[in-house]
Design a protein around this motif. Structure first.
Motif, PDB file in Angstrom:
ATOM      1  N   ASP A   1      -8.779 -13.056  -0.125  1.00 27.62           N
ATOM      2  CA  ASP A   1      -8.838 -12.735  -1.566  1.00 27.62           C
ATOM      3  C   ASP A   1      -7.439 -12.606  -2.171  1.00 27.62           C
TER       4      ASP A   1
ATOM      5  N   LYS B   1      -8.581  -5.014  10.777  1.00 29.09           N
ATOM      6  CA  LYS B   1      -9.530  -4.964  11.912  1.00 29.09           C
ATOM      7  C   LYS B   1     -10.644  -3.949  11.627  1.00 29.09           C
ATOM      8  N   SER B   2     -10.251  -2.723  11.247  1.00 25.89           N
ATOM      9  CA  SER B   2     -11.256  -1.680  10.981  1.00 25.89           C
ATOM     10  C   SER B   2     -12.121  -2.089   9.793  1.00 25.89           C
ATOM     11  N   SER B   3     -11.503  -2.721   8.806  1.00 26.59           N
ATOM     12  CA  SER B   3     -12.252  -3.121   7.607  1.00 26.59           C
ATOM     13  C   SER B   3     -13.295  -4.186   7.950  1.00 26.59           C
TER      14      SER B   3
ATOM     15  N   THR C   1      -5.950   3.255  12.470  1.00 28.09           N
ATOM     16  CA  THR C   1      -6.737   3.638  13.646  1.00 28.09           C
ATOM     17  C   THR C   1      -5.826   4.310  14.669  1.00 28.09           C
TER      18      THR C   1
ATOM     19  N   GLY D   1      -3.518  -1.084  15.741  1.00 32.10           N
ATOM     20  CA  GLY D   1      -2.552  -2.171  15.706  1.00 32.10           C
ATOM     21  C   GLY D   1      -1.099  -1.729  15.770  1.00 32.10           C
TER      22      GLY D   1
HETATM   23  N1  GTP Z   1      -7.183  -7.247  -0.209  1.00 23.51           N
HETATM   24  C1  GTP Z   1      -7.699  -6.969   0.978  1.00 23.51           C
HETATM   25  N2  GTP Z   1      -7.358  -5.848   1.609  1.00 23.51           N
HETATM   26  C2  GTP Z   1      -7.900  -5.615   2.830  1.00 23.51           C
HETATM   27  C3  GTP Z   1      -8.815  -6.522   3.451  1.00 23.51           C
HETATM   28  N3  GTP Z   1      -9.148  -6.011   4.648  1.00 23.51           N
HETATM   29  C4  GTP Z   1      -8.492  -4.850   4.771  1.00 23.51           C
HETATM   30  N4  GTP Z   1      -7.739  -4.592   3.679  1.00 23.51           N
HETATM   31  C5  GTP Z   1      -6.870  -3.432   3.441  1.00 23.51           C
HETATM   32  O1  GTP Z   1      -5.780  -3.484   4.342  1.00 23.51           O
HETATM   33  C6  GTP Z   1      -5.429  -2.179   4.773  1.00 23.51           C
HETATM   34  C7  GTP Z   1      -5.493  -2.095   6.295  1.00 23.51           C
HETATM   35  O2  GTP Z   1      -6.837  -2.278   6.704  1.00 23.51           O
HETATM   36  P1  GTP Z   1      -7.389  -1.726   8.098  1.00 23.51           P
HETATM   37  O3  GTP Z   1      -8.786  -2.171   8.209  1.00 23.51           O
HETATM   38  O4  GTP Z   1      -7.109  -0.271   8.247  1.00 23.51           O
HETATM   39  O5  GTP Z   1      -6.435  -2.525   9.081  1.00 23.51           O
HETATM   40  P2  GTP Z   1      -6.307  -2.380  10.667  1.00 23.51           P
HETATM   41  O6  GTP Z   1      -5.957  -3.715  11.186  1.00 23.51           O
HETATM   42  O7  GTP Z   1      -7.524  -1.733  11.233  1.00 23.51           O
HETATM   43  O8  GTP Z   1      -5.050  -1.393  10.783  1.00 23.51           O
HETATM   44  P3  GTP Z   1      -4.607  -0.463  12.042  1.00 23.51           P
HETATM   45  O9  GTP Z   1      -5.643   0.577  12.216  1.00 23.51           O
HETATM   46  O10 GTP Z   1      -3.281   0.071  11.617  1.00 23.51           O
HETATM   47  O11 GTP Z   1      -4.477  -1.340  13.234  1.00 23.51           O
HETATM   48  C8  GTP Z   1      -6.395  -1.200   4.092  1.00 23.51           C
HETATM   49  O12 GTP Z   1      -5.791  -0.696   2.929  1.00 23.51           O
HETATM   50  C9  GTP Z   1      -7.573  -2.096   3.708  1.00 23.51           C
HETATM   51  O13 GTP Z   1      -8.250  -1.612   2.570  1.00 23.51           O
HETATM   52  C10 GTP Z   1      -9.163  -7.704   2.734  1.00 23.51           C
HETATM   53  O14 GTP Z   1      -9.950  -8.566   3.164  1.00 23.51           O
HETATM   54  N5  GTP Z   1      -8.566  -7.885   1.516  1.00 23.51           N
END
Ligand code: GTP
Length: 213
Positions: free
Chosen positions: A135, A32-34, A50, A76
């Motif tokens: 990916d 989500k953050s990404s 987050t 999350g």
């Molecule tokens: N390979 C890959 N890794 C990803 C992608 N998007 C996010 N990640 C990785 O997945 C992990 C979690 O990503 P976040 O963006 O922190 O996920 P989130 O859903 O915000 O997580 P919370 O804050 O715990 O709710 C990180 O290590 C990112 O670098 C993607 O499209 N591909």
């Protein structure tokens, strides 16, 4: 596309784009953050989980119309689940994010949808189901068809993305923006029609009053 009159949008100053609150929902680590970081800053990095909620804004220019997103990126992790509900309030759109390499995250997205359905009337929020991390194709646990079928069965928008490779990230937000503007135009059209009907209904009664005198 017809221009939406910014002045009539809730929260928008005259001449400014409509403001829409968009919440990012989904279990931990689905990206989500990404997605938010990629969309708002065109960046990708290892992000710490987050805590509570993060907030971003972005103006979306769709050519003939524009709008401003207030993006609420929720945490999350399960321990924050109840807090996330507080961020639903006033939302116009929600992205239900899952990780295509984790079936559990797909199930969790379906639970989030139930939460949204309890909170909002049908059609009140634009909801898009987003399968992230395409990916990592070889580790896939949720097929494109599964995502598509579930979204269609629930009337949701649907796309798969990779925040890492910047695949379809802008497209997700643009599609939601287009849908929001379309609904806003329909609403405004209905209000105008309603006003016109009211005016028409008023006329004869005034005339009747006049003739009766
Ligand atoms: N390979 C890959 N890794 C990803 C992608 N998007 C996010 N990640 C990785 O997945 C992990 C979690 O990503 P976040 O963006 O922190 O996920 P989130 O859903 O915000 O997580 P919370 O804050 O715990 O709710 C990180 O290590 C990112 O670098 C993607 O499209 N591909």
């Amino acid at each position: 596309m017809a221009q939406v009159d910014g002045a009539s949008c809730p929260g928008a100053a005259p001449g400014q784009p409509c403001i829409f609150k968009l919440v990012l929902l989904g279990t931990d680590s689905v990206g989500k953050s990404s997605l938010a970081l990629r969309y708002v800053k065109n960046d990708f990095k290892s992000i710490l989980p987050t805590v509570g909620c993060a907030f971003f804004t972005k103006v979306v220019d769709l050519g003939a119309a524009s709008l401003k997103f207030e993006i609420w990126d929720t945490a999350g992790q399960e321990k924050y689940h109840s807090v996330c509900h507080l961020y639903f309030r006033g939302a116009s759109a929600a992205l239900l994010v899952y990780d295509v390499t984790r079936k559990d995250s797909f199930c969790k997205a379906q639970q989030w949808l139930k939460d949204l359905e309890e909170e909002f009337h049908p059609g009140e929020v634009v909801i898009m189901l987003v399968g992230n991390k395409t990916d990592l194709g070889e580790e896939r646990e949720v097929t494109l068809e599964e995502g598509k079928e579930f979204a269609e069965s629930k009337g949701l928008l649907f796309m798969e993305t990779s925040a890492k490779l910047n695949h379809q990230v802008t497209e997700v937000f643009s599609a939601v923006a287009r849908e929001l503007l379309q609904r806003e135009e329909t609403k405004q059209g209905q209000t105008l029609q309603g006003d016109a009907r009211l005016a028409l209904n008023e006329k004869p009664s005034r005339q009747a009053g006049c003739c009766a005198r």
